[in-house]
Design an enzyme around this catalytic site. Structure first.
Site, short mmCIF file in Angstrom:
data_model
loop_
_atom_site.label_atom_id
_atom_site.label_comp_id
_atom_site.label_asym_id
_atom_site.label_seq_id
_atom_site.Cartn_x
_atom_site.Cartn_y
_atom_site.Cartn_z
N PRO A 37 0.83 -1.21 0.00
CA PRO A 37 0.00 0.00 0.00
C PRO A 37 0.86 1.26 0.00
O PRO A 37 1.75 1.42 0.82
CB PRO A 37 -0.79 -0.12 1.31
N ALA A 71 0.44 5.67 -0.99
CA ALA A 71 -0.51 6.75 -1.27
C ALA A 71 -0.19 7.44 -2.59
O ALA A 71 0.93 7.38 -3.10
CB ALA A 71 -0.46 7.77 -0.13
N GLN A 92 -5.73 -1.00 2.59
CA GLN A 92 -4.96 -0.61 3.77
C GLN A 92 -5.64 0.55 4.48
O GLN A 92 -6.18 1.47 3.85
CB GLN A 92 -3.53 -0.23 3.37
N SER A 151 7.02 -5.60 8.63
CA SER A 151 7.29 -4.36 7.91
C SER A 151 7.83 -3.31 8.87
O SER A 151 7.36 -3.19 10.00
CB SER A 151 6.00 -3.84 7.26
N HIS A 201 7.84 -0.20 7.50
CA HIS A 201 7.30 0.93 6.75
C HIS A 201 8.32 1.44 5.72
O HIS A 201 8.40 2.64 5.44
CB HIS A 201 6.90 2.06 7.70
N GLY A 207 9.76 -4.41 2.44
CA GLY A 207 10.94 -3.66 2.85
C GLY A 207 12.22 -4.18 2.24
O GLY A 207 12.75 -5.19 2.68
N VAL A 223 12.88 -5.43 -0.86
CA VAL A 223 12.85 -6.46 -1.90
C VAL A 223 13.10 -5.81 -3.26
O VAL A 223 12.35 -4.92 -3.68
CB VAL A 223 11.50 -7.20 -1.91
N ARG A 224 14.16 -6.26 -3.94
CA ARG A 224 14.52 -5.66 -5.22
C ARG A 224 14.82 -6.69 -6.31
O ARG A 224 15.03 -6.31 -7.46
CB ARG A 224 15.75 -4.75 -5.07
N GLY A 272 7.15 -1.88 -2.91
CA GLY A 272 6.61 -0.54 -2.91
C GLY A 272 7.24 0.36 -3.93
O GLY A 272 6.76 0.49 -5.06
#
Length: 362
Positions: free
Chosen positions: A77, A79, A127, A254, A256, A288, A290-291, A310
């Site tokens: 999630p 914004a 979320q 997480s 964040h 958090g 992850v690539r 994200g």
């Protein structure tokens, strides 16, 4: 641009985005130690490949809270996707559907829940932040259920916003043409203005987020929905056990994205203790840092049922809208497929802690 790895999207997005929006998406809190540690923990891990295994067919599909997914990679999630592309979350939803991936829409999405649901062909979760005005949450839950969302994700690590110094230095506020359209304008007003040395996001959180939230309040949420409840922001075994005691349906490990408590555990470091603290049938997710597809395999091996990404999705949106976001997901899927084959564990269910070298994940 022929992107061959997520870093290609990162570089291209930086060239395209205004500096203050780039800082908004890339930044963490404080000295950004946790932001850096999220990546560093993945980079420290080493895999233990097995050989002479039939890997002619691989399978990364799974079932999560009753929904079938083609991959354990979903979209976290976030914004205001319209900061990155005019179609915003509608483009993101289409990209997730093309990849057979989960999308978790944010409470501060810049497209309506209904338009996101109409564009989606895969499962959607919503979320929530715990706002002081509970009637706002109740209305969102009702709309999400009516639109076909399949779970609620309550973010529990944000009683206030972390000290995001990049945003404060930029005096960052959400531009007027982008709005959190699912929440009343009056509730969101502070996010569009910033004072000296602060950001609109921090000012909005102080005004609207409820810092009195406790475990007891989950009963209010449970009484208002039939949807599964996922807690986002769990980093300790203690909180994982409390989550189980309070009847949640899944937990999301997480920090964040390094944007809240600076110095908090990297998500991958917290994952094993959280996974060990919950029943085997209760899904544990991770976000958090992850690539790569190898990162996905590491997380699954150490106890995650799925991971959420994200920032890379927003890079993809900025570069090429729906196609860019879809390409980000496709790259991760392809990398994960390669990792499963070369690791000698062709099915997602073959991944367990023995796939990771002892001592490299501590």
């Amino acid at each position: 641009m022929e992107a061959l790895e997520l870093a290609d999207f990162e570089r291209a997005a930086r060239d395209r985005l205004p500096a203050e929006i780039w800082d908004f998406v890339q930044g963490g809190s404080g000295a950004e130690r946790t932001l850096a540690a999220n990546r560093a923990r993945f980079e420290e891990c080493r895999l233990r490949p097995r050989t002479l295994v039939d890997v002619s067919a691989t399978d990364q599909g799974l079932t999560l809270l009753g929904s079938r997914l083609e991959t354990p990679v979903g979209i976290a999630p976030m914004a205001y996707h319209q900061l990155f592309h005019p179609e915003g979350e509608v483009a993101t939803a289409r990209a997730a559907g093309r990849a057979g991936a989960l999308l978790v829409a944010g409470i501060f999405a810049s497209r309506t829940l209904e338009s996101i649901a109409e564009a989606a062909t895969g499962p959607l979760w919503l979320q929530l932040y715990w706002l002081r005005r509970r009637e706002v949450l109740a209305a969102l839950i009702e709309r999400a259920e009516a639109a076909g969302f399949r779970a609620l994700v309550l973010t529990v690590d944000a009683p206030r916003i972390g000290r995001r110094l990049r945003d404060a230095r930029n005096g960052f506020a959400i531009p007027a043409h982008v709005r959190a359209v699912n929440v009343d304008r009056a509730v969101m007003a502070a996010s569009h203005r910033a004072g000296r040395g602060s950001s609109g996001l921090a000012d909005h959180a102080k005004e609207q987020f409820d810092p009195t939230l406790t475990w007891a309040d989950l009963a209010w949420l449970r009484a208002r929905t039939r949807l599964p409840i996922v807690l986002k922001g769990i980093l300790t075994a203690e909180d994982a056990r409390l989550a189980v005691e309070h009847g949640v349906d899944a937990v999301l490990v997480s920090n964040h994205g390094g944007r809240q408590l600076d110095g908090a555990l990297p998500s991958l470091a917290a994952l094993p203790e959280v996974a060990a603290a919950v029943p085997p049938n209760l899904p544990v997710l991770l976000d958090g840092g992850v690539r790569t597809g190898t990162d996905v395999a590491l997380a699954v091996a150490l106890g995650a049922r799925a991971v959420l990404i994200g920032r890379p999705v927003l890079w993809g949106l900025a570069v090429d809208g729906e196609r860019g976001a879809a390409r980000v997901l496709d790259l991760l899927k392809a990398e994960l497929d390669d990792t499963l084959a070369l690791l000698g564990r062709p099915r997602l269910g073959d991944l367990d802690p023995t796939a990771v070298a002892p001592g490299t994940h501590r």
